[in-house]
Design a protein around this motif. Sequence first.
Motif, mmCIF file in Angstrom:
data_model
loop_
_atom_site.group_PDB
_atom_site.id
_atom_site.type_symbol
_atom_site.label_atom_id
_atom_site.label_comp_id
_atom_site.label_asym_id
_atom_site.label_seq_id
_atom_site.Cartn_x
_atom_site.Cartn_y
_atom_site.Cartn_z
ATOM 1 N N VAL A 389 40.451 36.146 30.442
ATOM 2 C CA VAL A 389 40.051 34.936 31.172
ATOM 3 C C VAL A 389 41.173 34.444 32.075
ATOM 4 C CG1 VAL A 389 39.465 32.496 30.916
ATOM 5 C CG2 VAL A 389 38.311 34.195 29.500
ATOM 6 N N VAL A 390 42.389 34.297 31.525
ATOM 7 C CA VAL A 390 43.468 33.698 32.308
ATOM 8 C C VAL A 390 43.994 34.630 33.392
ATOM 9 C CG1 VAL A 390 44.142 32.229 30.378
ATOM 10 C CG2 VAL A 390 45.278 34.422 30.676
ATOM 11 N N SER A 391 43.847 35.946 33.217
ATOM 12 C CA SER A 391 44.387 36.886 34.209
ATOM 13 C C SER A 391 43.379 37.247 35.295
ATOM 14 C CB SER A 391 44.871 38.161 33.516
ATOM 15 O OG SER A 391 43.825 38.765 32.775
ATOM 16 N N ILE A 392 42.107 37.320 34.964
ATOM 17 C CA ILE A 392 41.091 37.649 35.960
ATOM 18 C C ILE A 392 40.821 36.468 36.880
ATOM 19 C CG2 ILE A 392 38.648 38.230 36.257
ATOM 20 C CD1 ILE A 392 40.457 40.566 35.473
ATOM 21 N N MET A 393 41.010 35.279 36.375
ATOM 22 C CA MET A 393 40.745 34.054 37.139
ATOM 23 C C MET A 393 41.454 34.032 38.501
ATOM 24 S SD MET A 393 41.375 30.229 35.670
ATOM 25 C CE MET A 393 43.119 30.586 35.316
ATOM 26 N N PRO A 394 42.788 34.183 38.595
ATOM 27 C CA PRO A 394 43.424 34.155 39.924
ATOM 28 C C PRO A 394 43.043 35.339 40.804
ATOM 29 C CG PRO A 394 45.025 34.776 38.243
ATOM 30 C CD PRO A 394 43.792 34.326 37.522
ATOM 31 N N ILE A 395 42.739 36.485 40.195
ATOM 32 C CA ILE A 395 42.339 37.653 40.969
ATOM 33 C C ILE A 395 40.987 37.402 41.645
ATOM 34 C CG2 ILE A 395 41.720 40.101 40.845
ATOM 35 C CD1 ILE A 395 43.719 40.376 38.556
ATOM 36 N N MET A 396 40.086 36.732 40.941
ATOM 37 C CA MET A 396 38.772 36.431 41.518
ATOM 38 C C MET A 396 38.898 35.448 42.683
ATOM 39 S SD MET A 396 36.252 36.258 38.177
ATOM 40 C CE MET A 396 34.747 36.484 39.129
ATOM 41 N N VAL A 397 39.835 34.524 42.589
ATOM 42 C CA VAL A 397 40.051 33.596 43.704
ATOM 43 C C VAL A 397 40.583 34.356 44.913
ATOM 44 C CG1 VAL A 397 41.315 31.569 44.485
ATOM 45 C CG2 VAL A 397 40.426 31.639 42.156
ATOM 46 N N ILE A 398 41.511 35.287 44.694
ATOM 47 C CA ILE A 398 42.050 36.103 45.782
ATOM 48 C C ILE A 398 40.931 36.885 46.475
ATOM 49 C CG2 ILE A 398 43.448 38.160 46.269
ATOM 50 C CD1 ILE A 398 45.448 37.152 44.195
ATOM 51 N N GLN A 399 39.985 37.397 45.689
ATOM 52 C CA GLN A 399 38.869 38.157 46.259
ATOM 53 C C GLN A 399 37.937 37.295 47.108
ATOM 54 O OE1 GLN A 399 37.540 39.736 42.321
ATOM 55 N NE2 GLN A 399 37.369 41.679 43.412
ATOM 56 N N SER A 400 37.979 35.984 46.896
ATOM 57 C CA SER A 400 36.956 35.109 47.459
ATOM 58 C C SER A 400 37.343 34.423 48.753
ATOM 59 C CB SER A 400 36.581 34.028 46.423
ATOM 60 O OG SER A 400 36.175 34.617 45.197
ATOM 61 N N VAL A 401 38.654 34.382 49.087
ATOM 62 C CA VAL A 401 39.079 33.602 50.246
ATOM 63 C C VAL A 401 40.069 34.384 51.116
ATOM 64 C CG1 VAL A 401 38.752 31.408 49.047
ATOM 65 C CG2 VAL A 401 40.990 32.532 48.967
ATOM 66 N N ALA A 402 40.296 33.881 52.339
ATOM 67 C CA ALA A 402 41.278 34.454 53.257
ATOM 68 C C ALA A 402 42.673 33.980 52.868
ATOM 69 C CB ALA A 402 40.946 34.038 54.685
#
Length: 486
Positions: A389-402
């Motif tokens: 949960v804590v590690s995938i969270m920032p990666i998903m944000v990176i995937q979502s924005v410029a």
Amino acid sequence: MSSTETVSDTSPGESSGFSTRHALALVALLWTVALNPITGLLAGNAQAEVAIHFRTTQIAWFTLGAALIGTFLTPFAMKAAAMYGKKRVLVAVTVLGLVGDVIAALATNYETLLVGRVFAGVYGPSAFIAYAMARDVFPKRLVGTASGVLAASVGLVGLGGPFLSAWLLDSNGFRAALWFIACSAAACLLLQLFCIPESPVRESDHRMDWIGGLLLGGGLTAVVYAIGEGSHWGWTSGRTLTWIGLGVLAVLVFLPYEAKAAHPLVPLSLVRRRRVWTVLLATSVAAGATYAVGTVTMILTLMPEIPGVSDGLGWSVTKSAVVSAPISVLVIVIAVLAGKLARRFDTRILLAIGGALVTAGYAVGSQLHHNEWQFIVMGLISGPGMGLVVSIMPIMVIQSVAPEEQALANGSQWLVQGVMQVVITQLVFTTMARDGAVAHGTQFYLDAGFTNAFLLVAGACAVGTLLVAAIPRARPVDAVEVGQAA
């Protein structure tokens, strides 16, 4: 919006691993991210001693007070980071937080102690800024791994922090823990100054939306404050409903105001994207609940056992550290591997698996929390889930924005997660207090309260897991654009 420099993923003569400059930046960012959980851990382990020493029933604000100022300042910090540079804002909030730590360490009464702890919450936004920096500092091949390592700070703190707090608290008392927090903030400041390069990624809009910030930050802070005092004032009292109503009204006014603002604090076009708002919601609920469970476990293990008054296990901080060590190892291993897993598997699946594991672990813990082996069983189930949960969270944000939206997106996620964590934590205190007793000015809790608190957290984790189904598929991690600050 800003432009981002495009460079090859691997410079000539540079290996595919971390270079020296990348390693130094990673250490500095890791310390920055770890500063919040180490402070939370030490403060959480010290709260039982602090409550007894100062004879207070308001111990919840020892840990939640910092969340108030952090909630209020986060909208301003994320906009300032996007406008003026992430490193500048990172250093500024750490300096101010250090001042609060020193005030708390020097405090001779509970009121002054709370003032210091609340002021220390100024560096709360530093963690989301550090996550946003990872995209600017590291090339594509390292962004996922670096984000996973930063997330592993939770496990690192969970592994070494309890032994540290045992040494500090068992041998020297809560005052030593407060001074260690201040020294850690000072060391963090030096690492930020000398090891982290400034990010060249900027917003073209260089005006702060002060009114929007006051509406959003002030509104959310009012809601958090009302929830924090709800059990004391009464959940249906006029004061509670007034504060919540004013907070909600401020947020509702913020939305149409922000839509027409010439220089918006948070571009609503960003959070309206389905990929963005679903990621923010699912990760914030899951992570907020996951972090809130620490309140239950620390009070359960460290509060004394008093027949008819308290069903705490009465462990020393050292014993608690030994029992929790295997869980922390699992969190670290999974978090470090998360970057590689995210390059091979859909991050939505990884987040759902993590959420399901923490839900199951805390559900088991609601029934099995009376001895060392039962805690280990709970940790073997929930530990890998927490790591995901804590590690995938920032990666998903990176995937979502410029790249130029990274600070705003991370700040938005951090803001929603912080509110969720405070709400769930206060509900945990309220739930435990319903099956508790006050003796000699101190609030104690019975076993039924701990059982219901674990069930509450498990239910919140389940909601976060179900929300993953609403997240649309994103581009692969290796396809995202990164900025180069180093």
